[in-house]
Design an enzyme around this catalytic site. Sequence first.
Site, PDB file in Angstrom:
ATOM      1  N   CYS A  82       0.835  -1.209   0.000  1.00  0.00           N
ATOM      2  CA  CYS A  82       0.000   0.000   0.000  1.00  0.00           C
ATOM      3  C   CYS A  82       0.874   1.265   0.000  1.00  0.00           C
ATOM      4  O   CYS A  82       1.660   1.490   0.925  1.00  0.00           O
ATOM      5  CB  CYS A  82      -0.930   0.009   1.210  1.00  0.00           C
ATOM      6  SG  CYS A  82      -1.832   1.560   1.381  1.00  0.00           S
ATOM      7  N   CYS A 109       0.301   3.542   3.031  1.00  0.00           N
ATOM      8  CA  CYS A 109       0.948   3.010   4.236  1.00  0.00           C
ATOM      9  C   CYS A 109       2.425   3.387   4.233  1.00  0.00           C
ATOM     10  O   CYS A 109       2.986   3.779   5.266  1.00  0.00           O
ATOM     11  CB  CYS A 109       0.815   1.484   4.296  1.00  0.00           C
ATOM     12  SG  CYS A 109      -0.784   0.867   4.859  1.00  0.00           S
ATOM     13  N   ASP A 166      -1.352  16.264  -2.239  1.00  0.00           N
ATOM     14  CA  ASP A 166      -1.680  15.354  -3.328  1.00  0.00           C
ATOM     15  C   ASP A 166      -0.662  15.517  -4.460  1.00  0.00           C
ATOM     16  O   ASP A 166      -0.250  16.628  -4.795  1.00  0.00           O
ATOM     17  CB  ASP A 166      -3.097  15.645  -3.843  1.00  0.00           C
ATOM     18  CG  ASP A 166      -3.624  14.544  -4.730  1.00  0.00           C
ATOM     19  OD1 ASP A 166      -4.544  13.830  -4.295  1.00  0.00           O
ATOM     20  OD2 ASP A 166      -3.107  14.379  -5.862  1.00  0.00           O
ATOM     21  N   HIS A 225      -4.058   0.892   8.202  1.00  0.00           N
ATOM     22  CA  HIS A 225      -4.652   0.658   6.891  1.00  0.00           C
ATOM     23  C   HIS A 225      -6.125   0.259   6.999  1.00  0.00           C
ATOM     24  O   HIS A 225      -6.473  -0.705   7.683  1.00  0.00           O
ATOM     25  CB  HIS A 225      -3.905  -0.448   6.133  1.00  0.00           C
ATOM     26  CG  HIS A 225      -4.455  -0.660   4.758  1.00  0.00           C
ATOM     27  ND1 HIS A 225      -3.899  -0.068   3.651  1.00  0.00           N
ATOM     28  CD2 HIS A 225      -5.544  -1.344   4.323  1.00  0.00           C
ATOM     29  CE1 HIS A 225      -4.622  -0.393   2.588  1.00  0.00           C
ATOM     30  NE2 HIS A 225      -5.620  -1.173   2.976  1.00  0.00           N
ATOM     31  N   ASN A 280     -13.539   9.653  -1.748  1.00  0.00           N
ATOM     32  CA  ASN A 280     -13.946   8.745  -2.818  1.00  0.00           C
ATOM     33  C   ASN A 280     -13.928   7.319  -2.290  1.00  0.00           C
ATOM     34  O   ASN A 280     -12.962   6.901  -1.626  1.00  0.00           O
ATOM     35  CB  ASN A 280     -13.000   8.872  -4.011  1.00  0.00           C
ATOM     36  CG  ASN A 280     -13.109  10.226  -4.681  1.00  0.00           C
ATOM     37  OD1 ASN A 280     -14.207  10.780  -4.800  1.00  0.00           O
ATOM     38  ND2 ASN A 280     -11.990  10.773  -5.118  1.00  0.00           N
ATOM     39  N   HIS A 309      -8.671   7.822   2.445  1.00  0.00           N
ATOM     40  CA  HIS A 309      -8.043   9.147   2.486  1.00  0.00           C
ATOM     41  C   HIS A 309      -9.105  10.216   2.304  1.00  0.00           C
ATOM     42  O   HIS A 309     -10.055  10.050   1.553  1.00  0.00           O
ATOM     43  CB  HIS A 309      -6.944   9.278   1.432  1.00  0.00           C
ATOM     44  CG  HIS A 309      -7.356   8.871   0.054  1.00  0.00           C
ATOM     45  ND1 HIS A 309      -7.447   7.543  -0.341  1.00  0.00           N
ATOM     46  CD2 HIS A 309      -7.718   9.597  -1.016  1.00  0.00           C
ATOM     47  CE1 HIS A 309      -7.833   7.477  -1.587  1.00  0.00           C
ATOM     48  NE2 HIS A 309      -8.021   8.721  -2.024  1.00  0.00           N
ATOM     49  N   HIS A 336      -9.746  13.941   1.010  1.00  0.00           N
ATOM     50  CA  HIS A 336      -9.232  15.060   0.220  1.00  0.00           C
ATOM     51  C   HIS A 336      -9.723  16.361   0.852  1.00  0.00           C
ATOM     52  O   HIS A 336     -10.927  16.516   1.104  1.00  0.00           O
ATOM     53  CB  HIS A 336      -9.787  15.033  -1.210  1.00  0.00           C
ATOM     54  CG  HIS A 336      -9.380  13.869  -2.052  1.00  0.00           C
ATOM     55  ND1 HIS A 336      -8.452  13.954  -3.051  1.00  0.00           N
ATOM     56  CD2 HIS A 336      -9.818  12.579  -2.064  1.00  0.00           C
ATOM     57  CE1 HIS A 336      -8.315  12.777  -3.658  1.00  0.00           C
ATOM     58  NE2 HIS A 336      -9.139  11.919  -3.068  1.00  0.00           N
TER      59      HIS A 336
HETATM   60  P1  DGP Z   1      -8.659   8.869  -5.097  1.00  0.00           P
HETATM   61  O1  DGP Z   1      -9.077   9.007  -6.530  1.00  0.00           O
HETATM   62  O2  DGP Z   1      -9.689   9.468  -4.149  1.00  0.00           O
HETATM   63  O3  DGP Z   1      -8.259   7.453  -4.734  1.00  0.00           O
HETATM   64  O4  DGP Z   1      -7.367   9.799  -4.937  1.00  0.00           O
HETATM   65  C1  DGP Z   1      -6.083   9.342  -4.786  1.00  0.00           C
HETATM   66  C2  DGP Z   1      -5.190  10.529  -4.819  1.00  0.00           C
HETATM   67  O5  DGP Z   1      -3.902  10.138  -4.381  1.00  0.00           O
HETATM   68  C3  DGP Z   1      -5.004  11.177  -6.186  1.00  0.00           C
HETATM   69  O6  DGP Z   1      -5.541  12.495  -6.130  1.00  0.00           O
HETATM   70  C4  DGP Z   1      -3.510  11.205  -6.421  1.00  0.00           C
HETATM   71  C5  DGP Z   1      -2.935  10.884  -5.074  1.00  0.00           C
HETATM   72  N1  DGP Z   1      -1.756  10.066  -5.107  1.00  0.00           N
HETATM   73  C6  DGP Z   1      -1.595   8.856  -5.698  1.00  0.00           C
HETATM   74  N2  DGP Z   1      -0.363   8.382  -5.493  1.00  0.00           N
HETATM   75  C7  DGP Z   1       0.282   9.308  -4.754  1.00  0.00           C
HETATM   76  C8  DGP Z   1       1.596   9.377  -4.217  1.00  0.00           C
HETATM   77  O7  DGP Z   1       2.435   8.499  -4.371  1.00  0.00           O
HETATM   78  N3  DGP Z   1       1.892  10.496  -3.495  1.00  0.00           N
HETATM   79  C9  DGP Z   1       0.988  11.507  -3.287  1.00  0.00           C
HETATM   80  N4  DGP Z   1       1.374  12.564  -2.582  1.00  0.00           N
HETATM   81  N5  DGP Z   1      -0.272  11.456  -3.772  1.00  0.00           N
HETATM   82  C10 DGP Z   1      -0.601  10.376  -4.494  1.00  0.00           C
END
Ligand code: DGP
Length: 119
Positions: free
Chosen positions: A6, A9, A32, A48, A87, A100, A102
Amino acid sequence: MQRDDCIFCKIAAGEIPSTKVYEDDAVVAFEDLSPMMPVHTLIVPRNHYDNIADGIPVEEMGRLFEAVGKVADLKGVRESGFRVVVNTGDDACQSVHHVHVHVLGGAQMNDGDPSLPQA
Ligand code: DGP
């Protein structure tokens, strides 16, 4: 309760770099990777859980959402307003299966479609 496969994680554990905004013993907030708004911060529990409906204990759920106000203060959007999005599952396009929150803000948003956080 950490999953080896993950990415959130690993971020929470500091094994993958991120731009941290806030952290305590229960949660980590970080920027993000692909921001959809001038302010786009994610808050995750250190433990997790796949999603918001994955049996998160009330105490941890409280800590997750308690952090929203702290992030809003740190990012300067408490007064201007912000949107909180969680989401969940395929129809909602959840792409990372570690729950998570947002926190989105920093510009005027649409009020038409609640699934669209973009301005
Ligand atoms: P969701 O669609 O709600 O699962 O959003 C996941 C979010 O996580 C997306 O906006 C991009 C972000 N994201 C994915 N991988 C990484 C990462 O490795 N680092 C960071 N900072 N954000 C990430």
